[in-house]
Design a protein around this motif. Structure first.
Motif, PDB file in Angstrom:
ATOM      1  N   VAL A  64       0.957  -1.241   0.008  1.00 28.59           N
ATOM      2  CA  VAL A  64       0.055  -0.001  -0.096  1.00 28.59           C
ATOM      3  C   VAL A  64       0.772   1.287   0.084  1.00 28.59           C
ATOM      4  CG1 VAL A  64      -1.409   1.359   1.481  1.00 28.59           C
ATOM      5  CG2 VAL A  64      -1.817  -1.147   0.965  1.00 28.59           C
ATOM      6  N   LEU A  65       1.775   1.263   0.778  1.00 32.92           N
ATOM      7  CA  LEU A  65       2.940   2.381   0.737  1.00 32.92           C
ATOM      8  C   LEU A  65       3.710   2.638  -0.610  1.00 32.92           C
ATOM      9  CD1 LEU A  65       4.152   4.532   2.533  1.00 32.92           C
ATOM     10  CD2 LEU A  65       6.015   2.924   3.164  1.00 32.92           C
ATOM     11  N   LEU A  66       3.974   1.358  -1.152  1.00 35.39           N
ATOM     12  CA  LEU A  66       4.643   1.489  -2.448  1.00 35.39           C
ATOM     13  C   LEU A  66       3.722   2.033  -3.571  1.00 35.39           C
ATOM     14  CD1 LEU A  66       6.714   0.853  -4.519  1.00 35.39           C
ATOM     15  CD2 LEU A  66       5.766  -1.476  -4.677  1.00 35.39           C
ATOM     16  N   ALA A  67       2.340   1.411  -3.555  1.00 34.20           N
ATOM     17  CA  ALA A  67       1.452   2.087  -4.547  1.00 34.20           C
ATOM     18  C   ALA A  67       1.143   3.851  -4.266  1.00 34.20           C
ATOM     19  CB  ALA A  67      -0.004   1.441  -4.181  1.00 34.20           C
ATOM     20  N   TRP A  68       1.197   4.175  -2.808  1.00 34.73           N
ATOM     21  CA  TRP A  68       0.850   5.469  -2.599  1.00 34.73           C
ATOM     22  C   TRP A  68       2.384   6.239  -3.101  1.00 34.73           C
ATOM     23  CZ3 TRP A  68       4.314   8.420   0.446  1.00 34.73           C
ATOM     24  CH2 TRP A  68       4.064   9.679   0.898  1.00 34.73           C
ATOM     25  N   TRP A  69       3.352   5.935  -2.700  1.00 35.54           N
ATOM     26  CA  TRP A  69       4.747   6.671  -3.298  1.00 35.54           C
ATOM     27  C   TRP A  69       4.865   6.743  -4.371  1.00 35.54           C
ATOM     28  CZ3 TRP A  69       8.992   5.090  -5.939  1.00 35.54           C
ATOM     29  CH2 TRP A  69       9.947   6.316  -5.726  1.00 35.54           C
ATOM     30  N   ALA A  70       4.277   5.446  -5.339  1.00 34.77           N
ATOM     31  CA  ALA A  70       4.646   5.449  -6.759  1.00 34.77           C
ATOM     32  C   ALA A  70       3.663   6.241  -7.666  1.00 34.77           C
ATOM     33  CB  ALA A  70       4.702   4.112  -7.445  1.00 34.77           C
ATOM     34  N   GLY A  71       2.513   6.438  -6.913  1.00 37.98           N
ATOM     35  CA  GLY A  71       1.443   7.578  -7.340  1.00 37.98           C
ATOM     36  C   GLY A  71       1.403   9.000  -7.064  1.00 37.98           C
ATOM     37  N   ARG A  72       2.420   9.306  -6.290  1.00 34.15           N
ATOM     38  CA  ARG A  72       2.574  10.748  -6.087  1.00 34.15           C
ATOM     39  C   ARG A  72       2.621  11.443  -7.361  1.00 34.15           C
ATOM     40  NH1 ARG A  72       7.742  11.545  -2.430  1.00 34.15           N
ATOM     41  NH2 ARG A  72       8.106  10.043  -4.141  1.00 34.15           N
ATOM     42  N   GLY A  73       1.628  12.617  -7.330  1.00 36.65           N
ATOM     43  CA  GLY A  73       1.837  13.395  -8.546  1.00 36.65           C
ATOM     44  C   GLY A  73       1.115  13.011  -9.729  1.00 36.65           C
ATOM     45  N   LYS A  74       0.731  11.777  -9.795  1.00 35.76           N
ATOM     46  CA  LYS A  74       0.165  11.168 -11.210  1.00 35.76           C
ATOM     47  C   LYS A  74      -1.278  11.549 -11.143  1.00 35.76           C
ATOM     48  CE  LYS A  74       4.106   9.191 -11.796  1.00 35.76           C
ATOM     49  NZ  LYS A  74       4.374   7.814 -11.553  1.00 35.76           N
ATOM     50  N   ALA A  75      -1.819  11.241 -12.383  1.00 34.94           N
ATOM     51  CA  ALA A  75      -3.197  11.543 -12.664  1.00 34.94           C
ATOM     52  C   ALA A  75      -3.886  10.613 -12.030  1.00 34.94           C
ATOM     53  CB  ALA A  75      -3.235  11.451 -14.203  1.00 34.94           C
ATOM     54  N   PRO A  76      -5.057  10.632 -11.347  1.00 35.96           N
ATOM     55  CA  PRO A  76      -6.015   9.604 -10.746  1.00 35.96           C
ATOM     56  C   PRO A  76      -6.166   8.615 -11.804  1.00 35.96           C
ATOM     57  CG  PRO A  76      -6.855  11.791 -10.427  1.00 35.96           C
ATOM     58  CD  PRO A  76      -5.727  12.197 -11.516  1.00 35.96           C
ATOM     59  N   LEU A  77      -6.502   7.486 -11.221  1.00 41.73           N
ATOM     60  CA  LEU A  77      -6.814   6.379 -12.119  1.00 41.73           C
ATOM     61  C   LEU A  77      -8.178   6.488 -12.635  1.00 41.73           C
ATOM     62  CD1 LEU A  77      -4.984   3.484  -9.928  1.00 41.73           C
ATOM     63  CD2 LEU A  77      -4.251   4.690 -11.848  1.00 41.73           C
ATOM     64  N   GLN A  78      -8.352   6.064 -13.803  1.00 38.93           N
ATOM     65  CA  GLN A  78      -9.583   5.835 -14.364  1.00 38.93           C
ATOM     66  C   GLN A  78     -10.305   4.608 -14.220  1.00 38.93           C
ATOM     67  OE1 GLN A  78      -9.262   6.722 -18.549  1.00 38.93           O
ATOM     68  NE2 GLN A  78      -8.121   8.389 -18.204  1.00 38.93           N
ATOM     69  N   ARG A  79     -11.580   4.280 -14.429  1.00 40.41           N
ATOM     70  CA  ARG A  79     -12.336   3.047 -14.018  1.00 40.41           C
ATOM     71  C   ARG A  79     -11.777   1.961 -14.689  1.00 40.41           C
ATOM     72  NH1 ARG A  79     -16.542   0.032 -16.053  1.00 40.41           N
ATOM     73  NH2 ARG A  79     -17.814  -0.903 -14.668  1.00 40.41           N
ATOM     74  N   ARG A  80     -11.126   1.959 -16.025  1.00 40.88           N
ATOM     75  CA  ARG A  80     -10.671   0.752 -16.560  1.00 40.88           C
ATOM     76  C   ARG A  80      -9.483   0.526 -15.993  1.00 40.88           C
ATOM     77  NH1 ARG A  80      -7.374   2.887 -22.198  1.00 40.88           N
ATOM     78  NH2 ARG A  80      -6.532   4.449 -21.259  1.00 40.88           N
ATOM     79  N   ASP A  81      -8.596   1.484 -15.293  1.00 40.92           N
ATOM     80  CA  ASP A  81      -7.394   1.081 -14.659  1.00 40.92           C
ATOM     81  C   ASP A  81      -7.652   0.128 -13.527  1.00 40.92           C
ATOM     82  OD1 ASP A  81      -5.778   2.631 -16.530  1.00 40.92           O
ATOM     83  OD2 ASP A  81      -6.238   4.536 -15.442  1.00 40.92           O
ATOM     84  N   TRP A  82      -8.846   0.525 -12.808  1.00 40.05           N
ATOM     85  CA  TRP A  82      -9.028  -0.264 -11.541  1.00 40.05           C
ATOM     86  C   TRP A  82      -9.550  -1.494 -12.172  1.00 40.05           C
ATOM     87  CZ3 TRP A  82      -7.048   1.023  -6.980  1.00 40.05           C
ATOM     88  CH2 TRP A  82      -6.898   2.296  -6.831  1.00 40.05           C
ATOM     89  N   VAL A  83     -10.416  -1.559 -12.856  1.00 40.46           N
ATOM     90  CA  VAL A  83     -10.792  -3.055 -13.471  1.00 40.46           C
ATOM     91  C   VAL A  83      -9.546  -3.905 -13.875  1.00 40.46           C
ATOM     92  CG1 VAL A  83     -11.962  -4.186 -15.328  1.00 40.46           C
ATOM     93  CG2 VAL A  83     -13.108  -2.224 -14.152  1.00 40.46           C
ATOM     94  N   ALA A  84      -8.746  -3.352 -14.648  1.00 40.20           N
ATOM     95  CA  ALA A  84      -7.443  -4.105 -15.007  1.00 40.20           C
ATOM     96  C   ALA A  84      -6.762  -4.388 -13.853  1.00 40.20           C
ATOM     97  CB  ALA A  84      -6.445  -3.276 -15.997  1.00 40.20           C
ATOM     98  N   ILE A  85      -6.681  -3.304 -13.068  1.00 40.80           N
ATOM     99  CA  ILE A  85      -5.649  -3.886 -11.714  1.00 40.80           C
ATOM    100  C   ILE A  85      -6.178  -4.813 -11.082  1.00 40.80           C
ATOM    101  CG2 ILE A  85      -5.050  -2.898  -9.377  1.00 40.80           C
ATOM    102  CD1 ILE A  85      -4.642   0.018 -10.803  1.00 40.80           C
ATOM    103  N   GLY A  86      -7.634  -4.831 -10.751  1.00 36.42           N
ATOM    104  CA  GLY A  86      -8.287  -5.899  -9.901  1.00 36.42           C
ATOM    105  C   GLY A  86      -8.087  -7.370 -10.751  1.00 36.42           C
ATOM    106  N   GLY A  87      -8.035  -7.351 -12.071  1.00 37.54           N
ATOM    107  CA  GLY A  87      -8.057  -8.806 -12.791  1.00 37.54           C
ATOM    108  C   GLY A  87      -6.415  -9.106 -12.629  1.00 37.54           C
ATOM    109  N   LEU A  88      -5.509  -8.182 -12.967  1.00 37.48           N
ATOM    110  CA  LEU A  88      -4.179  -8.681 -12.885  1.00 37.48           C
ATOM    111  C   LEU A  88      -3.721  -8.683 -11.321  1.00 37.48           C
ATOM    112  CD1 LEU A  88      -2.556  -5.860 -15.144  1.00 37.48           C
ATOM    113  CD2 LEU A  88      -2.897  -8.310 -15.749  1.00 37.48           C
ATOM    114  N   GLY A  89      -4.371  -8.225 -10.364  1.00 35.58           N
ATOM    115  CA  GLY A  89      -4.099  -8.505  -9.000  1.00 35.58           C
ATOM    116  C   GLY A  89      -4.583 -10.359  -8.798  1.00 35.58           C
ATOM    117  N   VAL A  90      -5.844 -10.722  -9.243  1.00 35.86           N
ATOM    118  CA  VAL A  90      -6.340 -11.894  -9.096  1.00 35.86           C
ATOM    119  C   VAL A  90      -5.158 -12.839  -9.994  1.00 35.86           C
ATOM    120  CG1 VAL A  90      -8.076 -13.381  -9.597  1.00 35.86           C
ATOM    121  CG2 VAL A  90      -8.796 -11.162  -8.662  1.00 35.86           C
TER     122      VAL A  90
END
Length: 316
Positions: A64-90
């Motif tokens: 969780v800390l890595l995801a926060w650190w790597a996402g600093r200053g980046k654009a918010p994730l879109q819905r398709r990104d969250w769907v892809a992240i969920g599938g790839l996480g599984v």
């Protein structure tokens, strides 16, 4: 002052390669230690569901800390990104990790690492099946050599441990296929959000799923395990999960994915040596021959021309 007295600016020296090689080497060895820790934990009577829950419970805050650190200053994730992240996480971290842990109940750590090291060949085969990519004679030879090595060790283990080896090998091979699917489909998401951010988020999804799986299928008192299991899980989460992810990613930034993957070929050998000296697993001519064949096949793929290579990434 004459122009001849002005010293020409010296060419910038190329960055040394050795820091990246050391990071890749340490990352590969750390990843390989996961199987050893899992086998040690099984000696204390814990099951796969509980063991992977503890590993992911301790790993979750770090990712969780890595995801926060790597996402600093980046654009918010879109819905398709969250769907892809969920599938790839599984696929890449939940299913692959659970099948691997389950399979290690039935096969040696050395054999498990050899099966997982077939990952580049599975990526190649998925490219052929899913995207109709053409293969070269060199790639086909690499596939044949690698799988002959695994079959050699499989036949040897079958004579030692019986039919349970079949179940263990199928589970670990399923883990390798699941992670290969992650590699095949993660490329576009990596380009959009970055590798570290994707790793942090996808692994966090997997951690939550592993913890939820335990809460659904096990009573709460199943979490009362031997203290050794807890400490081994902490070691697994930090030294064999989170730390090697960072080391391999930093190695890739310094020396490139190809050289990092080739350096990672030390992984199966380090698992075998740790299995012999820590677990007391036998080191036979069959294991040695199978390891040589698997490494030779992966080397043929890794050293192929860039246009013909399957994608490479850190081993889970």
């Amino acid at each position: 002052m004459s122009s001849s007295s002005i010293a020409a600016p010296s060419a910038a020296k190329p960055a040394p390669v050795w820091p990246g090689l050391v990071l890749a080497l340490l990352g590969s060895i750390a990843f390989s230690g996961k199987a050893i820790i899992v086998k040690l934990a099984y000696r204390h009577g814990v099951d796969a569901v509980t063991l992977i829950m503890y590993r992911m419970l301790f790993a979750l805050p770090m990712f969780v800390l890595l995801a926060w650190w790597a996402g600093r200053g980046k654009a918010p994730l879109q819905r398709r990104d969250w769907v892809a992240i969920g599938g790839l996480g599984v696929s890449g971290y939940y299913l692959a990790s659970f099948l691997d842990f389950a399979g290690l109940q039935y096969i040696s750590a050395s054999f498990e690492r050899l099966i997982l090291y077939l990952n580049p060949t599975i990526v190649l085969l998925l490219g052929v099946v899913l995207f109709k990519r053409r293969t070269t004679a060199r790639q086909l030879i690499a596939l044949g050599v690698s799988y002959c090595g695994v079959l050699l060790v499989f036949g040897h283990e079958l004579t030692l441990a019986g039919a349970n080896v079949v179940l263990g090998a199928v589970l670990v091979f399923g883990s390798a296929v699941s992670y290969a699917i992650y590699l095949v489909y993660s490329g576009e998401v990596v380009r959009r959000i970055g590798s570290l951010r994707l790793t942090g988020l996808a692994t966090s999804v997997a951690c939550v799923l592993c913890i939820a799986q335990f809460l659904i299928v096990k009573p709460l008192d199943a979490a009362l395990v031997a203290p050794q299991v807890v400490w081994l899980s902490v070691l697994n989460a930090v030294a064999c999960t989170f730390a090697p992810v960072l080391m391999v990613m930093m190695a890739i930034e310094r020396i490139g994915a190809t050289m990092a993957a080739q350096t990672g070929m030390v992984g199966p050998m380090s698992t075998i040596l740790m299995g012999v000296f820590i677990l007391g697993e036998p080191f036979t001519a069959w294991v040695a021959a199978g390891t040589v064949l698997v490494l030779a096949g992966v080397w043929l793929l890794a050293s192929a021309p860039a246009a013909a290579k399957p994608g490479t990434a850190a081993t889970k």
